[in-house]
Design a protein around this motif. Sequence first.
Motif, mmCIF file in Angstrom:
data_model
loop_
_atom_site.group_PDB
_atom_site.id
_atom_site.type_symbol
_atom_site.label_atom_id
_atom_site.label_comp_id
_atom_site.label_asym_id
_atom_site.label_seq_id
_atom_site.Cartn_x
_atom_site.Cartn_y
_atom_site.Cartn_z
ATOM 1 N N UNK A 217 1.279 -1.191 0.404
ATOM 2 C CA UNK A 217 0.095 -0.131 -0.218
ATOM 3 C C UNK A 217 0.529 1.265 -0.015
ATOM 4 N N UNK A 218 0.961 1.992 -1.089
ATOM 5 C CA UNK A 218 1.614 3.458 -1.177
ATOM 6 C C UNK A 218 0.783 4.664 -0.451
ATOM 7 N N UNK A 219 1.469 4.897 0.624
ATOM 8 C CA UNK A 219 0.371 6.759 0.257
ATOM 9 C C UNK A 219 0.881 7.927 -1.165
ATOM 10 N N UNK A 220 0.567 7.927 -1.379
ATOM 11 C CA UNK A 220 0.835 8.929 -3.090
ATOM 12 C C UNK A 220 0.606 10.378 -2.582
ATOM 13 N N UNK A 227 6.065 13.981 -9.427
ATOM 14 C CA UNK A 227 6.477 13.048 -10.402
ATOM 15 C C UNK A 227 5.604 12.241 -10.289
ATOM 16 N N UNK A 228 6.384 11.730 -12.083
ATOM 17 C CA UNK A 228 5.220 10.553 -12.221
ATOM 18 C C UNK A 228 5.142 9.067 -11.642
ATOM 19 N N UNK A 229 3.926 9.141 -11.028
ATOM 20 C CA UNK A 229 3.322 7.567 -10.307
ATOM 21 C C UNK A 229 3.238 6.493 -10.992
ATOM 22 N N UNK A 321 8.747 17.935 -11.655
ATOM 23 C CA UNK A 321 9.939 17.537 -11.078
ATOM 24 C C UNK A 321 10.582 18.142 -10.944
ATOM 25 N N UNK A 322 12.081 18.029 -12.185
ATOM 26 C CA UNK A 322 13.193 18.864 -12.189
ATOM 27 C C UNK A 322 13.201 19.993 -11.569
ATOM 28 N N UNK A 354 19.157 16.138 -4.986
ATOM 29 C CA UNK A 354 18.298 14.895 -5.711
ATOM 30 C C UNK A 354 17.167 16.803 -4.504
ATOM 31 N N UNK A 355 16.258 15.848 -4.383
ATOM 32 C CA UNK A 355 14.995 16.479 -3.910
ATOM 33 C C UNK A 355 13.754 16.729 -4.711
ATOM 34 N N UNK A 356 12.301 16.933 -4.090
ATOM 35 C CA UNK A 356 11.633 16.092 -4.758
ATOM 36 C C UNK A 356 10.199 18.159 -4.103
ATOM 37 N N UNK A 357 11.053 18.869 -3.644
ATOM 38 C CA UNK A 357 10.330 20.302 -3.331
ATOM 39 C C UNK A 357 9.799 20.035 -1.846
ATOM 40 N N UNK A 358 10.240 19.338 -1.075
ATOM 41 C CA UNK A 358 10.020 19.763 0.141
ATOM 42 C C UNK A 358 11.611 19.287 1.315
ATOM 43 N N UNK A 359 10.991 19.928 2.103
ATOM 44 C CA UNK A 359 12.920 20.595 3.192
ATOM 45 C C UNK A 359 12.129 20.987 4.906
ATOM 46 N N UNK A 360 12.906 20.545 5.386
ATOM 47 C CA UNK A 360 11.958 20.660 6.702
ATOM 48 C C UNK A 360 13.540 20.846 7.993
#
Length: 434
Positions: A217-220, A227-229, A321-322, A354-360
């Motif tokens: 089970x994936x929480x997308x 990004x492509x899922x 994504x880029x 790398x990175x997907x737009x989230x930094x904490x």
Amino acid sequence: MRSPAPWSAPAGPPAARDRSPAPRRADVRPLFPALAETSEVYLDSASTTQKPRPVIEAVHRYHSTRTANAGRGTYPWATALTRDLEGVREHTARFLGAAPDEVVFTAGATAGLNAVALAWGLAALGDGDEILYSPRDHASNVYPWWQLRTTLARFGRHIRLVPYRVTALGEADVDDIAAKLTPRTRLITVAHLHHVFGALSTLEELRGRIDPGVLLCFDCSQSGGHLPVRVTELGADFAVLSAHKMFGAPGTGVLYCRRRVHDQLTAFLPGGNSGVAPAESGLAPRAMPARLEGGTPDIAGILALGAALDFLDEAGLDTVAAHNRALTERLVSGLRPLPGLEFLPGPAHAPCDNGYGIVSFTLDGIGSTDLGFVLAEFGFLVRTGAHCVPPRGGPAGQAAADDDSVRVSTHLYNTADEIDRFVRCVATIATEVR
């Protein structure tokens, strides 16, 4: 006649269209009316995204022209809506690499994960069965399993919830998962893209190490629209999407159910137009996806989802994504030298960019909530707090001190200049609090 939007998706199914060039980055921002009306910098897209004009118009159009119910009436307004909703279902299936009968419309990702617990867990789990999960995931991928355990216990079935670790990079620890697999493991649930750490987990390293009978089970919620899922590549049996995090409207979501699990699912919303039909022995389940779609659907929200998917098709998920990766790398490199700043697990700790737009992160000398207030005074809108991560130690646990952080999350409408200005603002605060 309504004037066309400055940029809106042409009519017709995406597969049949002549594809127009994706808009340049500079052309995207004006399509978001809320951003045109403020000088503030919105950096909270992991919570919810801003809405492009085609999505706003889809909601307005439903409520202002030929409003009707779908799947019930035989008059043209109703039948046209029924076709439109099925068109969105087909589009969603293409978006995920799935079949239309594997796509269930829900009230959101939380509703989708609860649907898995209720439609699958209540019926399929037996005494002693196990679910592997991460306590560091979003509460919506933790609490449904806690509640399922409590509910089953009331009927004499006791299941085990087995927690697995998260690595320093913020990813699901596949070695820990592998070590905790047993013959009683029935489900592994994981955040595809973590909502705090911004780390991607695909479980690819576990291919061939998991019994084929164990469901995935994936929480997308965070990866969808970023990004492509592709659910087949993930090997997913279940996957959820949250429309409001991918340019759609709140209160709408998607649950993907792989065909091989359909026979294990029971209707959990019996009622009008629900997933059951009268039978001699009581109620018999209907075919998927109607089996899990009881009640009147969120018609405006589903139409808005269709408009959001059109928007993402035109922009291009690879482009999105880029763009987010570039902003993430810029943000991390800008914040890294600041005194007293500490990154939570995620892209800042990765061995390569790398990175997907989230930094904490946290900052010495000031609590994250106070830091969020100060940043808002300077026009930067970020999320602070525990970010819906459950308390450590289970239902009776307490939040740990390091659960409080600032989260920055970007999307297509954010710019490099906004990131640079944000870094300069945090640098000034870091100097003052020291």
